[in-house]
Design a protein around this motif. Sequence first.
Motif, mmCIF file in Angstrom:
data_model
loop_
_atom_site.group_PDB
_atom_site.id
_atom_site.type_symbol
_atom_site.label_atom_id
_atom_site.label_comp_id
_atom_site.label_asym_id
_atom_site.label_seq_id
_atom_site.Cartn_x
_atom_site.Cartn_y
_atom_site.Cartn_z
ATOM 1 N N ARG A 233 -4.416 24.139 -77.576
ATOM 2 C CA ARG A 233 -5.275 23.428 -76.612
ATOM 3 C C ARG A 233 -6.258 24.378 -75.952
ATOM 4 N N ALA A 234 -5.793 25.564 -75.594
ATOM 5 C CA ALA A 234 -6.690 26.540 -74.962
ATOM 6 C C ALA A 234 -7.818 26.933 -75.911
ATOM 7 N N LEU A 235 -7.481 27.163 -77.172
ATOM 8 C CA LEU A 235 -8.503 27.546 -78.151
ATOM 9 C C LEU A 235 -9.507 26.421 -78.377
ATOM 10 N N VAL A 236 -9.031 25.184 -78.417
ATOM 11 C CA VAL A 236 -9.941 24.047 -78.629
ATOM 12 C C VAL A 236 -10.850 23.845 -77.418
ATOM 13 N N GLU A 237 -10.308 23.923 -76.214
ATOM 14 C CA GLU A 237 -11.147 23.754 -75.015
ATOM 15 C C GLU A 237 -12.221 24.838 -74.957
ATOM 16 N N GLN A 292 -9.072 25.995 -67.773
ATOM 17 C CA GLN A 292 -8.421 26.662 -66.645
ATOM 18 C C GLN A 292 -7.043 26.075 -66.368
ATOM 19 N N LYS A 293 -6.913 24.764 -66.479
ATOM 20 C CA LYS A 293 -5.617 24.112 -66.256
ATOM 21 C C LYS A 293 -4.618 24.513 -67.337
ATOM 22 N N VAL A 294 -5.070 24.513 -68.585
ATOM 23 C CA VAL A 294 -4.172 24.873 -69.689
ATOM 24 C C VAL A 294 -3.712 26.312 -69.550
ATOM 25 N N VAL A 295 -4.625 27.210 -69.212
ATOM 26 C CA VAL A 295 -4.272 28.625 -69.077
ATOM 27 C C VAL A 295 -3.210 28.812 -67.997
ATOM 28 N N GLY A 296 -3.305 28.035 -66.924
ATOM 29 C CA GLY A 296 -2.304 28.122 -65.863
ATOM 30 C C GLY A 296 -0.918 27.675 -66.293
ATOM 31 N N GLN A 297 -0.846 26.941 -67.416
ATOM 32 C CA GLN A 297 0.434 26.447 -67.927
ATOM 33 C C GLN A 297 0.977 27.281 -69.082
ATOM 34 N N GLY A 306 -5.016 34.302 -71.742
ATOM 35 C CA GLY A 306 -5.667 33.055 -71.367
ATOM 36 C C GLY A 306 -6.780 33.271 -70.362
ATOM 37 N N LYS A 307 -6.579 34.205 -69.443
ATOM 38 C CA LYS A 307 -7.618 34.482 -68.449
ATOM 39 C C LYS A 307 -8.869 35.062 -69.104
ATOM 40 N N THR A 308 -8.708 35.762 -70.238
ATOM 41 C CA THR A 308 -9.896 36.261 -70.939
ATOM 42 C C THR A 308 -10.701 35.096 -71.522
#
Length: 332
Positions: A233-237, A292-297, A306-308
Amino acid sequence: MSTQNLEGKHFGVVRELQNQYAEAKAPGIPKELLERVQARVKELMPGLMAWRERFPAIATSRLKAATLGCVASDPGATLEQHLLISKVGLLVFAVDDIADGEIGALSDEEIHRVLARYAETARAPESQSWTGAGEAEAVGGAVQDVARSLHALPGAKRYLALWQEHFRRMCEAHSTELKDKRRAQQDGTLPTLQHYLDVSRWTCGAPMYHAAALVVLGPDFAGDVLQEPLVERALVEMALLGRWMNDVRSLERERAEGKANGLSLLIAGGMSEAEAEKSAVERAGQHLESLQKVVGQLPEPLRPWGKTLVATGHFSRMFYMQREFHHAESGG
């Protein structure tokens, strides 16, 4: 004149977004790190220039942009890590240039074949021989060189399969995009917006790039990232965020080339050009919020990585407001 062409007609939307970033003081490169980032970019240039001399299909005009994006997203990485990740970023551009026919003189069938060979090289670096002449061979040699480096890293055990999968998706999507482009040129048939996004999220190269960064950074995560839905999900967003901002910048050029573009598809659906631009910028913002939401999870060991992605998201939005990122400007 070229600057005028790149700016389009409705950049009041982008000026408004620039103002929002200025007020929030969140462009992705904190002021206190700016000098450090610029110094590292300068430090990386000799090594990247030497690498580019080995593989001359890599455009010199891409070096600074790719390196700046790499360092800005993770200023704390080592020089060696930045160098390798920057090379991966340059591969995004080089493979895209081959697939688009911007470099080389390949037929469509030859492009499809060479893209498949690039993916196989990422899977098994010694499976292909890249000793011939021409730009496509030089790009293949660069893919092989980067793949060898990634395969040799400690992080390969946990993360290499993720990078290989996204490299494969990138190459296969480029083949699909080429077929879609030819169909549109022949009979005017445009893809649906959903099909376009399903393909272009991979051709933008962001998932492949950030998967490679996981190999390089090698965080201590015990799980299987290919089975971790939050990573996907992070990569797709991240990919869709970059895709919409790129499409804002490249509408006129890609329309002239007969390529589908997110904005041109919105316009075909009934929006004016100004409305399409506004929608694209808003969609990019929504993907950044979702990222940002996904990275927090994410599992704790993966959150620094994720922060990068978030930092890259901010950087890409600001960069696209200045000039197009995915295609080098002539003389730039």
